[in-house]
Design an enzyme around this catalytic site. Structure first.
Site, mmCIF file in Angstrom:
data_model
loop_
_atom_site.group_PDB
_atom_site.id
_atom_site.type_symbol
_atom_site.label_atom_id
_atom_site.label_comp_id
_atom_site.label_asym_id
_atom_site.label_seq_id
_atom_site.Cartn_x
_atom_site.Cartn_y
_atom_site.Cartn_z
ATOM 1 N N LEU A 361 -1.513 2.500 6.735
ATOM 2 C CA LEU A 361 -0.563 2.966 5.728
ATOM 3 C C LEU A 361 -1.254 3.401 4.436
ATOM 4 O O LEU A 361 -2.323 2.884 4.089
ATOM 5 C CB LEU A 361 0.447 1.866 5.407
ATOM 6 N N CYS A 362 -0.626 4.305 3.724
ATOM 7 C CA CYS A 362 -1.187 4.841 2.480
ATOM 8 C C CYS A 362 -0.817 3.965 1.294
ATOM 9 O O CYS A 362 -0.153 4.416 0.350
ATOM 10 C CB CYS A 362 -0.683 6.266 2.259
ATOM 11 N N THR A 363 -1.216 2.707 1.348
ATOM 12 C CA THR A 363 -1.006 1.774 0.251
ATOM 13 C C THR A 363 -2.047 0.665 0.327
ATOM 14 O O THR A 363 -2.355 0.190 1.432
ATOM 15 C CB THR A 363 0.412 1.152 0.280
ATOM 16 N N LEU A 401 6.625 5.083 6.524
ATOM 17 C CA LEU A 401 5.675 6.105 6.967
ATOM 18 C C LEU A 401 5.861 6.518 8.421
ATOM 19 O O LEU A 401 5.040 7.254 8.971
ATOM 20 C CB LEU A 401 4.219 5.672 6.717
#
Length: 411
Positions: A361-363, A401
């Site tokens: 994930l982009c976090t 996402l």
């Protein structure tokens, strides 16, 4: 780099053959092949049964054991638990549909939680489920729906006690709460229940969760019985049921010790004779979720890439917080701690390293293990998060996402 091997009790709950973790009598690598893809959750049927048997050994035989299926609502798990316990506690209409699809009789299913919709209430009343009423307003709505359906609703009062479960991970009672009816308001509510001619069953008194201290649970039990006896004096007939909640915790992190279940059971055996003088015909229920299922489950993801950044090694996997929010530390932890994690196909490997396990994930919150000592892993290896049988997939933001949802299997 040689890194000391950590000691963590949860890893010892599952057998290891060679280098491979075993679950349900099957090597993890073979199970992963049979499941067909990662990530997935696997729940061990035998360990679920063993946990119920452990409770039966230590708790007084007159205690009825209910499964709070919010901890793990996977239908196959609920079906299995329904054959072992005396009742099921639900918290939504969706959970009710799963519970009523088991062999459990509807009157042994109870429905708690604030904000029940009219549809929720109507379906529960029609099915004969016991509604744990969270407010006076909910009581009035139940009465209206019961009259419309020409059914006398089965109800209990969920009481917000005037005490809390000390040292609990999450306090559910004491002080102002959205859960239950303040204890001091219950006598007036009982009068109204009589006027509305509802089928009153008893009380549900739940003060906290995830507690590892036997003394705290013993104290809560004694206060709960005293409160129930005090409130029962305002009802003209016998109290049919008393749900004293649960709160039994499990160890997640290094340094935590297991709950002394024997001490909890012995204390109940000591105080129940006195309770029986005031509540001779009352069925006493302990409701447990996490304690029944958490240690029977694992979460498995696969290493996609090894990455180094300024001297730190990252194992990038195909799983993460979208499947296991609790393990990421974003489900109630104040200070983030690592769940027990291992490389499931290298359980006895000597070569170890300090790594962080991250998801896709982009976090930066997508973190399953932070600077943890693990066996040196390669692409394709299986990362296992233990203590994952409760509040796993169903408590996670699976739509975040738009990655594939993790599978679940009962083995």
């Amino acid at each position: 780099m040689s890194v000391p091997r950590p000691q963590h009790a949860p890893l010892a709950q599952f057998e290891v053959e060679g280098d491979c973790l075993q679950i349900g009598g099957m090597p993890l690598t073979r199970l992963a092949e049979r499941v067909g893809r990662t990530p997935f959750y696997a729940y061990d049927r035998a360990k679920l049964t063993e946990r119920v048997e452990l409770l039966r050994r230590h708790l007084p035989p007159e205690i009825h054991l209910h499964y709070a299926m919010k901890a793990n609502p996977m239908p196959a798990v609920v079906q299995h638990m329904a054959t072992l316990v005396d009742g099921i506690d639900i918290a939504s209409g969706g959970e009710q549909r799963v519970a009523l699809d088991t062999p459990m009789a509807p009157h042994l299913v109870s429905f708690a939680g604030p904000g029940k919709s009219d549809t929720d209430l109507s379906c529960a009343i029609a099915a004969g489920v016991v509604l744990n009423m969270e407010s006076e307003a909910e009581m009035e709505r139940i009465a209206v729906i019961g009259r419309r359906l020409s059914i006398k609703p089965r109800v209990a009062v969920r009481v917000n006690p005037d005490f809390e479960l000390k040292s609990s991970g999450m306090k559910m009672g004491g002080g102002p709460k959205q859960f239950g009816v303040d204890a001091e308001r219950v006598p007036a509510m009982l009068e109204r229940i009589r006027a509305l001619e509802l089928d009153f069953q008893g009380f549900h008194i739940y003060s906290g969760s995830q507690n590892l201290k036997a003394a705290s649970i013993q104290d809560a039990h004694e206060k709960t019985f005293a409160l129930a006896i005090r409130l029962a004096a305002h009802w003209p007939g016998p109290l049919r049921t008393l749900n004293i909640g649960g709160g039994f915790g499990i160890p997640y992190f290094p340094g935590e010790e297991r709950l002394d279940l024997a001490a909890v059971g012995e204390n109940l055996k000591r105080i129940l004779p006195d309770v029986r003088r005031d509540l001779p015909d009352t069925e006493i229920v302990i409701e447990l979720g996490r304690y029944l299922v958490a240690e029977a489950g694992i979460y498995v993801s696969r290493v996609i890439e090894r990455k180094e950044s300024r001297g730190q090694v990252y194992l990038v996997t195909d799983g993460g917080l979208h499947h296991h929010l609790a393990a990421s530390g974003n489900f109630g932890q104040v200070i983030r701690k690592n769940y027990p994690v291992a490389i499931g196909n290298r359980m006895n490997a000597d070569e170890r390293e300090t790594v962080s396990v991250v998801g896709p994930l982009c976090t930066p919150l997508d973190l399953l293990a932070d600077q943890m000592s693990l066996a040196k892993a390669e692409v394709g290896d299986l990362v296992v998060v233990f203590q994952s049988g409760a509040y796993g997939l169903s408590a996670s933001p699976v739509a975040f996402l738009s990655h594939p949802v993790a599978l679940e299997v009962l083995v």
